[in-house]
Design a protein around this motif. Structure first.
Motif, PDB file in Angstrom:
ATOM      1  N   SER A 163     -38.784 138.456  85.049  1.00  0.00           N
ATOM      2  CA  SER A 163     -40.286 137.738  84.836  1.00  0.00           C
ATOM      3  C   SER A 163     -40.184 137.156  85.778  1.00  0.00           C
ATOM      4  N   MET A 164     -41.586 136.735  86.362  1.00  0.00           N
ATOM      5  CA  MET A 164     -42.267 135.372  87.855  1.00  0.00           C
ATOM      6  C   MET A 164     -43.241 135.550  87.584  1.00  0.00           C
ATOM      7  N   ALA A 165     -43.073 133.863  87.652  1.00  0.00           N
ATOM      8  CA  ALA A 165     -44.739 133.546  87.768  1.00  0.00           C
ATOM      9  C   ALA A 165     -45.009 132.955  89.488  1.00  0.00           C
ATOM     10  N   LEU A 166     -46.647 133.431  89.869  1.00  0.00           N
ATOM     11  CA  LEU A 166     -46.665 133.234  90.693  1.00  0.00           C
ATOM     12  C   LEU A 166     -48.102 132.554  90.871  1.00  0.00           C
ATOM     13  N   TYR A 167     -48.396 131.616  91.944  1.00  0.00           N
ATOM     14  CA  TYR A 167     -49.461 130.744  92.557  1.00  0.00           C
ATOM     15  C   TYR A 167     -50.809 132.170  93.345  1.00  0.00           C
ATOM     16  N   ALA A 168     -51.609 131.909  92.895  1.00  0.00           N
ATOM     17  CA  ALA A 168     -52.793 132.298  94.285  1.00  0.00           C
ATOM     18  C   ALA A 168     -52.669 132.846  95.487  1.00  0.00           C
ATOM     19  N   GLY A 227     -52.757 138.376  79.560  1.00  0.00           N
ATOM     20  CA  GLY A 227     -52.944 139.612  80.378  1.00  0.00           C
ATOM     21  C   GLY A 227     -53.012 140.765  79.172  1.00  0.00           C
ATOM     22  N   PHE A 228     -52.925 140.898  77.961  1.00  0.00           N
ATOM     23  CA  PHE A 228     -53.083 142.150  77.189  1.00  0.00           C
ATOM     24  C   PHE A 228     -54.484 141.592  76.657  1.00  0.00           C
ATOM     25  N   ASN A 229     -55.405 140.474  77.128  1.00  0.00           N
ATOM     26  CA  ASN A 229     -56.059 140.873  76.334  1.00  0.00           C
ATOM     27  C   ASN A 229     -57.372 140.089  78.035  1.00  0.00           C
ATOM     28  N   ALA A 230     -57.495 141.839  77.990  1.00  0.00           N
ATOM     29  CA  ALA A 230     -58.551 142.462  78.809  1.00  0.00           C
ATOM     30  C   ALA A 230     -59.969 141.813  78.984  1.00  0.00           C
ATOM     31  N   GLY A 231     -60.678 142.244  77.245  1.00  0.00           N
ATOM     32  CA  GLY A 231     -61.687 141.507  77.376  1.00  0.00           C
ATOM     33  C   GLY A 231     -61.603 140.221  77.896  1.00  0.00           C
ATOM     34  N   ALA A 232     -61.033 139.011  77.365  1.00  0.00           N
ATOM     35  CA  ALA A 232     -61.209 137.541  77.537  1.00  0.00           C
ATOM     36  C   ALA A 232     -60.980 137.498  78.629  1.00  0.00           C
ATOM     37  N   ILE A 233     -60.601 138.491  79.529  1.00  0.00           N
ATOM     38  CA  ILE A 233     -60.322 137.926  81.235  1.00  0.00           C
ATOM     39  C   ILE A 233     -61.718 138.240  81.724  1.00  0.00           C
ATOM     40  N   ALA A 234     -62.245 139.643  81.339  1.00  0.00           N
ATOM     41  CA  ALA A 234     -63.082 139.552  81.570  1.00  0.00           C
ATOM     42  C   ALA A 234     -64.213 138.661  82.150  1.00  0.00           C
ATOM     43  N   LEU A 235     -64.480 138.407  80.828  1.00  0.00           N
ATOM     44  CA  LEU A 235     -65.610 137.416  80.361  1.00  0.00           C
ATOM     45  C   LEU A 235     -65.154 136.420  80.905  1.00  0.00           C
ATOM     46  N   ARG A 248     -48.410 134.780  85.477  1.00  0.00           N
ATOM     47  CA  ARG A 248     -46.721 135.237  85.263  1.00  0.00           C
ATOM     48  C   ARG A 248     -46.729 136.925  85.049  1.00  0.00           C
ATOM     49  N   PHE A 249     -45.963 137.808  85.315  1.00  0.00           N
ATOM     50  CA  PHE A 249     -45.291 139.030  85.356  1.00  0.00           C
ATOM     51  C   PHE A 249     -44.122 139.182  84.767  1.00  0.00           C
ATOM     52  N   LEU A 250     -43.781 140.791  83.775  1.00  0.00           N
ATOM     53  CA  LEU A 250     -42.611 140.862  83.495  1.00  0.00           C
ATOM     54  C   LEU A 250     -42.529 142.448  83.759  1.00  0.00           C
ATOM     55  N   ARG A 251     -41.553 142.408  83.646  1.00  0.00           N
ATOM     56  CA  ARG A 251     -40.711 143.870  83.831  1.00  0.00           C
ATOM     57  C   ARG A 251     -40.024 144.526  83.101  1.00  0.00           C
ATOM     58  N   SER A 252     -39.784 145.371  81.617  1.00  0.00           N
ATOM     59  CA  SER A 252     -38.357 145.588  81.321  1.00  0.00           C
ATOM     60  C   SER A 252     -37.683 146.583  82.315  1.00  0.00           C
ATOM     61  N   VAL A 253     -36.323 146.227  82.129  1.00  0.00           N
ATOM     62  CA  VAL A 253     -35.161 146.414  83.342  1.00  0.00           C
ATOM     63  C   VAL A 253     -34.388 147.672  82.587  1.00  0.00           C
ATOM     64  N   LEU A 295     -48.556 142.614  84.136  1.00  0.00           N
ATOM     65  CA  LEU A 295     -49.401 141.144  83.664  1.00  0.00           C
ATOM     66  C   LEU A 295     -49.208 140.668  82.649  1.00  0.00           C
ATOM     67  N   ALA A 296     -48.415 139.121  82.015  1.00  0.00           N
ATOM     68  CA  ALA A 296     -48.161 138.412  80.523  1.00  0.00           C
ATOM     69  C   ALA A 296     -48.864 137.379  80.363  1.00  0.00           C
ATOM     70  N   SER A 297     -49.081 137.113  81.625  1.00  0.00           N
ATOM     71  CA  SER A 297     -50.878 135.235  81.365  1.00  0.00           C
ATOM     72  C   SER A 297     -50.512 134.797  82.431  1.00  0.00           C
ATOM     73  N   MET A 298     -51.987 134.492  82.284  1.00  0.00           N
ATOM     74  CA  MET A 298     -52.042 133.470  83.673  1.00  0.00           C
ATOM     75  C   MET A 298     -52.881 132.242  83.034  1.00  0.00           C
ATOM     76  N   GLN A 299     -53.018 131.464  84.482  1.00  0.00           N
ATOM     77  CA  GLN A 299     -53.959 130.509  84.266  1.00  0.00           C
ATOM     78  C   GLN A 299     -54.931 130.227  84.653  1.00  0.00           C
ATOM     79  N   MET A 300     -56.444 130.459  84.429  1.00  0.00           N
ATOM     80  CA  MET A 300     -57.838 130.271  85.091  1.00  0.00           C
ATOM     81  C   MET A 300     -57.961 128.669  85.191  1.00  0.00           C
ATOM     82  N   LEU A 301     -59.099 128.894  86.290  1.00  0.00           N
ATOM     83  CA  LEU A 301     -59.793 127.496  86.531  1.00  0.00           C
ATOM     84  C   LEU A 301     -61.292 127.674  86.772  1.00  0.00           C
ATOM     85  N   LEU A 302     -62.038 126.854  86.566  1.00  0.00           N
ATOM     86  CA  LEU A 302     -63.877 126.782  86.417  1.00  0.00           C
ATOM     87  C   LEU A 302     -64.025 125.871  87.254  1.00  0.00           C
TER      88      LEU A 302
END
Length: 316
Positions: free
Chosen positions: A124-129, A291-299, A311-316, A145-152
């Motif tokens: 797992s790895m979290a990255l700022y913009a 990250g799985f909530n593509a509809g919410a991200i698009a909104l 935050r990103f995630l990869r199985s090894v 993509l596992a999750s993200m923080q967003m800002l308005l």
């Protein structure tokens, strides 16, 4: 010889810590997720929590990234790792020299080999913009993509009245909301791949208790039911925060009720959230989305929210 990962010598820890602190503050401020003294305080608390015993902290591993196979052999950076609940977290990846694609490939191979040796199966790895080197490292290497923080920010001056009405949640409604919200958040944590079912239930309960110690009357919390045409169509939970010493609002939960979905109510509730934020003097809204909530991200992106941390995630 390919890129190697070598434990950081204790004599270099203090210099590494100073450089890492400066980098963490810079990334937070650059992404605008945190500003000013908030970024400094957050970075200091983060380092204190993850490195309570400094270089000797058993749950952390700090490595230098060495490449002796180039014309100018030497170190090209450092990587800070921590393992928890079957996941190896890349807490920070800092390059002193911009790596080429071959070096990124070799670093990835070295990290996946380390994951295997540690007996874990996910990375797992979290990255700022603003972390261009980090994003380049992850690109094309199977991370999801596992999750993200967003800002308005700033709140837009929309000349549109929401078609839903927010009403303060009643104590009776709160009881059903709290049980459902805690269980749903635990399910989302499991679905994100970051938690086991047991750990997710514990974490969800911890956060609910922390945010709502006094239920619907908890200080700094705004709990609403959303109504349209006489029906309850959803809920909205906002937390009052401060950001750079100014009021800020964080969306802790939003849900459109079954039977009322795909009618635009989610967008209308988010527009109503902007009005609620203005009423408490906030000039910005933050939120977390899986990250799985593509509809919410698009909104959210259609409303002007931008990604500040992912935050990103990869199985090894």
């Amino acid at each position: 010889m390919p890129v190697q990962l070598i434990p950081l010598d204790e004599s270099r820890f203090d210099a590494w810590l100073i450089a890492t602190r400066e980098r963490l503050i810079r990334l937070r401020q650059g992404s605008r997720m945190l500003l000013g003294d908030d970024a400094v305080a957050h970075a200091d608390a983060f380092l204190a929590e993850l490195l309570p015993d400094g270089w000797a902290t058993e749950t952390s591993l700090i490595l230098t990234i060495a490449d002796d196979g180039t014309e100018a052999p030497g170190e090209i950076g450092t990587v800070w790792l921590a393992a928890n609940d079957g996941i190896l977290f890349v807490v920070d990846l800092a390059f002193s020299t911009a790596p080429d694609e071959g070096q990124r490939d070799e670093l990835f191979d070295a990290l996946t080999a380390l994951v295997t040796r540690q007996g874990v199966h996910r990375l797992s790895m979290a990255l700022y913009a603003t972390d261009a080197d980090g994003h380049a490292f992850l690109q094309g290497r199977g991370f999801e993509l596992a999750s993200m923080q967003m800002l308005l920010e700033p709140l837009p001056g929309r000349d549109v009245a929401p078609r839903v009405q927010l009403r303060r949640m009643t104590p009776e409604r709160f009881r059903t909301f709290a049980a459902y919200s805690e269980a749903a958040f635990a399910d989302d944590l499991v679905a994100s791949g970051r938690y086991s079912a047991e750990a997710a239930a514990t974490e969800s309960h911890r956060q609910m208790t922390l945010e709502l110690p006094d239920g619907v009357d908890s200080s700094g919390q705004m709990l609403f039911t959303a109504h349209a045409d006489g029906d309850e169509v959803g809920i909205l939970w906002l937390g009052e925060r401060t950001r750079d010493a100014r009021p800020h609002v964080f969306v802790l939960d939003i849900e459109v009720a079954e039977g009322h979905r795909r009618r635009g109510h989610g967008r209308e509730i988010m527009l109503a959230a902007e009005q609620a934020a203005r009423q408490v003097g906030a000039g910005s809204i933050g939120l977390h989305v899986f990250g799985f909530n593509a509809g919410a991200i698009a909104l959210y992106e259609s409303l002007g929210y931008r990604r500040v941390e992912q935050r990103f995630l990869r199985s090894v």
